[in-house]
Motif scaffolding. Sequence first.
Motif, PDB file in Angstrom:
ATOM      1  N   PRO A  60     -15.141  26.840  39.676  1.00 35.63           N
ATOM      2  CA  PRO A  60     -14.975  25.436  39.291  1.00 35.63           C
ATOM      3  C   PRO A  60     -16.268  24.655  39.091  1.00 35.63           C
ATOM      4  O   PRO A  60     -16.229  23.563  38.523  1.00 35.63           O
ATOM      5  N   HIS A  61     -17.392  25.189  39.551  1.00 32.15           N
ATOM      6  CA  HIS A  61     -18.660  24.461  39.440  1.00 32.15           C
ATOM      7  C   HIS A  61     -19.594  25.076  38.394  1.00 32.15           C
ATOM      8  O   HIS A  61     -20.797  24.784  38.371  1.00 32.15           O
ATOM      9  N   GLU A  63     -11.391  28.367  36.292  1.00 30.06           N
ATOM     10  CA  GLU A  63     -10.840  27.418  37.244  1.00 30.06           C
ATOM     11  C   GLU A  63     -11.065  25.985  36.788  1.00 30.06           C
ATOM     12  O   GLU A  63     -12.056  25.677  36.107  1.00 30.06           O
ATOM     13  N   PRO A  64     -10.145  25.080  37.136  1.00 28.96           N
ATOM     14  CA  PRO A  64     -10.320  23.659  36.797  1.00 28.96           C
ATOM     15  C   PRO A  64     -11.645  23.128  37.328  1.00 28.96           C
ATOM     16  O   PRO A  64     -12.052  23.443  38.456  1.00 28.96           O
ATOM     17  N   GLY A  65     -12.318  22.354  36.519  1.00 32.91           N
ATOM     18  CA  GLY A  65     -13.635  21.827  36.874  1.00 32.91           C
ATOM     19  C   GLY A  65     -14.770  22.523  36.158  1.00 32.91           C
ATOM     20  O   GLY A  65     -15.837  21.945  35.971  1.00 32.91           O
ATOM     21  N   ALA A  66     -14.567  23.781  35.763  1.00 30.62           N
ATOM     22  CA  ALA A  66     -15.596  24.501  35.007  1.00 30.62           C
ATOM     23  C   ALA A  66     -15.790  23.842  33.643  1.00 30.62           C
ATOM     24  O   ALA A  66     -14.822  23.366  33.025  1.00 30.62           O
TER      25      ALA A  66
END
Length: 262
Positions: free
Chosen positions: A30-31, A11-14
Amino acid sequence: MSAIHPTAIVEPGAELDSSVAVGPYTVIGPHVRIGAGTAIGAHCVIDGHTTIGRDNHIFQFNSLGAVPQDKKYAGEPTELVIGDRNTIREFCTFNLGTVQDAGATRLGDDNWIMAYVHIAHDCQLGSQITMANNTTLAGHVQVGDWATIGGLVGVLQRMRVGAHAMVGFAGHVNKDVPPFMVVDGNPLVVRAVNLVGLKRRDFSEARLKAIREMHKLIYRQGKTLDEARTAIAALGEQVPEAAADVALMNDFLGSSVSGIAR
């Protein structure tokens, strides 16, 4: 070529180092942050505020960073932190921490975690630990460096397993396990000093002798725990080479809230 399989979802942000390998159908939230050289197998889910270090080998079908199995958890941004060079075999579940404790579940470096191991919220594990299949740690458990926990062992919440200790197959840990000891059974019983493990780690004869003497002081001479601690402290002065081992034992005994395995 990318080391992320085309069926995996990141996911975007990873944040993944460019050398991280991700297997088929794995989902990364994402985290999540993952360090260089780590390999993640197929069908894993890594979620939450999870940080994974370098050169870990995470096999297929793991769930890392899911929310705690704690009814008090209300979505707070707590963490799972995994160090370097750990091996995590199939079907393990490691949960995030809670705000009722330090807010993080932690696993150190160079640990060997076998299949179906559960590490609940807020557990604090050191390095060079071996946990065999189906080991289950309830919340807030602490495990010291070089501890070995056998298969089908259950550890009650807030218990501690000391450094260099060994818990035998199917043990029920409802008391703190002091460093260097071998325990097993239900109810839990201290059997001996973990001499085999200590010799493998090149403990000197002087250190081994001091550790055997600590075992006698705690378990073989009918002393109260306070009396044993006083005698153990004196042992540190008599055997300077074992001073760190004596301090480790005395600090552990002095900080026990639930009592120690007998």
